[in-house]
Design an enzyme around this catalytic site. Structure first.
Site, PDB file in Angstrom:
ATOM      1  N   LYS A 109      48.208  45.650  42.922  1.00 27.37           N
ATOM      2  CA  LYS A 109      48.562  46.257  44.202  1.00 27.37           C
ATOM      3  C   LYS A 109      49.626  47.353  44.025  1.00 27.37           C
ATOM      4  O   LYS A 109      49.739  48.257  44.846  1.00 27.37           O
ATOM      5  CB  LYS A 109      49.090  45.203  45.171  1.00 27.37           C
ATOM      6  CG  LYS A 109      48.199  43.986  45.382  1.00 27.37           C
ATOM      7  CD  LYS A 109      46.861  44.330  45.997  1.00 27.37           C
ATOM      8  CE  LYS A 109      46.160  43.129  46.603  1.00 27.37           C
ATOM      9  NZ  LYS A 109      45.619  42.166  45.631  1.00 27.37           N
TER      10      LYS A 109
HETATM   11  C1  LIG Z   1      44.401  41.425  45.654  1.00 33.20           C
HETATM   12  C2  LIG Z   1      43.981  40.861  44.363  1.00 33.20           C
HETATM   13  C3  LIG Z   1      42.630  40.734  44.009  1.00 33.20           C
HETATM   14  C4  LIG Z   1      41.505  41.101  44.949  1.00 33.20           C
HETATM   15  O1  LIG Z   1      41.435  42.469  45.233  1.00 33.20           O
HETATM   16  P1  LIG Z   1      40.688  42.981  46.544  1.00 33.20           P
HETATM   17  O2  LIG Z   1      40.932  44.429  46.600  1.00 33.20           O
HETATM   18  O3  LIG Z   1      41.317  42.245  47.687  1.00 33.20           O
HETATM   19  O4  LIG Z   1      39.259  42.623  46.388  1.00 33.20           O
HETATM   20  C5  LIG Z   1      42.320  40.250  42.756  1.00 33.20           C
HETATM   21  N1  LIG Z   1      43.279  39.859  41.904  1.00 33.20           N
HETATM   22  C6  LIG Z   1      44.584  39.942  42.204  1.00 33.20           C
HETATM   23  C7  LIG Z   1      45.590  39.478  41.217  1.00 33.20           C
HETATM   24  C8  LIG Z   1      44.990  40.446  43.439  1.00 33.20           C
HETATM   25  O5  LIG Z   1      46.288  40.531  43.732  1.00 33.20           O
END
Ligand SMILES: *Cc1c(COP(=O)(O)O)cnc(C)c1O
Length: 495
Positions: A109
């Site tokens: 993120k």
């Molecule tokens: C948010 C997240 C995901 C999933 O990603 P999306 O964009 O919501 O599909 C997968 N792995 C981790 C560690 C995350 O923080």
């Protein structure tokens, strides 16, 4: 470049407006009116470009109004990363790992949320908007902390984070509870991520709430991947990875590359689809789920059915049954028929379910493959990979790795594949310790140190310092009280 809403073709806004608003008034998501294209020469040239330049180039295609500033923004954002922002690791002849967790909070993120505050401030400036921005975040664990880090101390913005009180790892909780800054608030919420996301989406479309916060000089926005400004920085790493493989001689230009993405809200993998539509030679997008396999079923059958048991897994950031970004893909599948998408979303809200047409399913399956991995498979995959190559991965990445194995067995497709690694193993330390046969530890610091000792991976100081920090935010609220919490925060701030 204009943006339209997935649910109303009459809505048309600029990119700056899409970023500032986050969500369209009627609840739809903003999508670009058309996909900008990138030429083969431009992609080849990226092999010699630094990550901030690639990001500047890709984001600039969607947000040309910010072009003058984008270079400065991407430099600032990716200076916060430890070394190369998105390194690519080769595991074997045709398996690569894109490591997305070298940012300040150690999850993918960060790639978007270190840049989003700049995009937001820049967009407000372009629009001449004077309101303060109140960012509401629903998090399955990682977005919350990354948004807090990204926005803490940013003038004219405030952030309130709602996380499912029993649905995140201890370390994720610690990261959020100890967040510093005067413009942030964090609270647990009873229920799961979907409850938190629904609560936040309901506030965004609540006209009374909007009017009330306006009296205090605020407007709402979102740092979740429903905000296009959160999605667009993610498109860049598909390009940078492809270019790095070109530069390293792993592929020739035009060769297809598959990407296997651990998915929850469907934002990360959708960014890959957007890259493909822009001209990147992407083969299959492999959608990896954990036991909450609503996406697997959807890609297989065309039926999206969220009415099912919710599982708490060792990959909590993917414990999601309502994948918001699928709405953006639906719009493409049904040839941009907004009324049709609005119908699907209404059905989802009313009955928990919708079914796409045969033609739409065929289109879906042309680009996507879906499968899921159970808890035992995740554990075994972490152990196997660590034993064989010394490479240690977190539980989310392991879901993708396990699914890739299934994909290859089922299809015999040996196209080079990049697995998106979405979190540092330290973030899910006890699950990872358990998988590699080490003792788990209730004491977080002991657990971190133990994983450091067992692997060659350096332990980041920003995680090892957490257990000693003051917990500033310890409340847990009922989901029905989320709007009240927002009002209380604003009133406190305005005193
Ligand atoms: C948010 C997240 C995901 C999933 O990603 P999306 O964009 O919501 O599909 C997968 N792995 C981790 C560690 C995350 O923080």
């Amino acid at each position: 470049m204009k943006f339209i809403s997935t649910r109303d073709s009459k809505v048309k806004v600029s990119g700056a407006e899409a970023v500032v608003k986050g969500l369209s008034d009627e609840g739809g998501l903003f999508v670009p009116e058309s996909f900008p294209t990138v030429s083969p020469e431009e992609i080849a040239a990226m092999a010699d470009m630094e990550y901030p330049r690639i990001s500047e180039f890709v984001v600039g295609k969607y947000l040309p109004e910010l072009k003058d500033k984008l270079g400065e923004y991407t430099d600032k954002a990716y200076a916060r990363f430890d070394g190369e922002p998105v390194p690519v690791v080769k595991l074997d002849e045709n398996t690569f790992v894109m490591e997305l967790w070298h940012g300040p909070t150690h999850a993918f993120k960060d790639v978007a949320l270190t840049l989003l505050p700049h995009l937001l401030v820049g967009s407000k400036s372009v629009l001449g908007a004077n309101e303060k921005t109140l960012i509401l975040v629903a998090t399955s664990g990682d977005t919350g902390k990354a948004a807090l880090e990204g926005f803490a101390g940013v003038d004219g913005t405030d952030v309130i984070v709602f996380y499912p009180s029993e649905g995140v790892s201890n370390l994720q909780k610690l990261q959020m509870m100890t967040q510093r800054g005067d413009n942030v608030f964090v609270t647990g919420i009873t229920g799961n991520f979907d409850d938190a996301q629904n609560a936040v989406k309901a506030i965004f479309t609540d006209e009374t709430a909007k009017a009330k916060i306006k009296e205090y000089g605020y407007e709402f926005s979102s740092a979740n991947s429903i905000n296009f400004g959160r999605l667009v920085p993610q498109i860049a790493y598909y390009f940078s990875t492809y270019a790095a493989m070109l530069g390293g001689g792993e592929i020739k230009y035009g060769d297809k590359v598959n990407f296997c993405v651990p998915s929850g809200n469907f934002g990360d993998i959708l960014a890959g689809y957007y890259a493909k539509r822009m001209g990147l030679p992407v083969g299959k997008l492999i959608c990896a789920s954990n036991c909450n396999n609503v996406l697997t079923d959807f890609i297989e059958t065309g039926v999206y059915d969220k009415v099912r048991e919710f599982h708490k897994t060792t990959s909590p950031s993917m414990d999601i049954l309502i994948s918001s970004n699928l709405e953006r893909l639906l719009l493409e599948l049904c040839n941009r028929d907004c009324e049709r998408v609005a119908g699907y979303m209404a059905a989802l809200k009313e009955t928990g379910k919708y079914t796409i047409s045969e033609a739409e399913l065929e289109k879906l399956q042309a680009d996507f493959y879906g499968a899921f991995a159970g808890e035992d498979e995740v554990k075994a995959t972490i152990a196997e990979c660590f034993d064989e190559s010394g490479y240690i991965m977190d539980t989310h990445t392991a879901v993708a790795m396990a699914v890739l194995e299934k994909y290859r067995e089922e299809t015999e497709d040996d196209t080079p594949c990049v697995v998106l690694s979405t979190a540092s193993p330290y973030k899910f330390v006890n699950s990872v310790l358990d998988a590699i046969g080490e003792k788990t530890e209730d004491d977080e610091l002991k657990a971190l140190k133990s994983l450091e000792k067992a692997t060659a991976l350096p332990l980041p100081e920003s995680l090892s310092c957490l257990p000693a920090m003051e917990k500033r935010f310890t409340s847990v609220i009922d989901k029905a009280d989320s709007l009240k919490t927002v009002y209380e925060y604003i009133e406190r701030k305005s005193r």
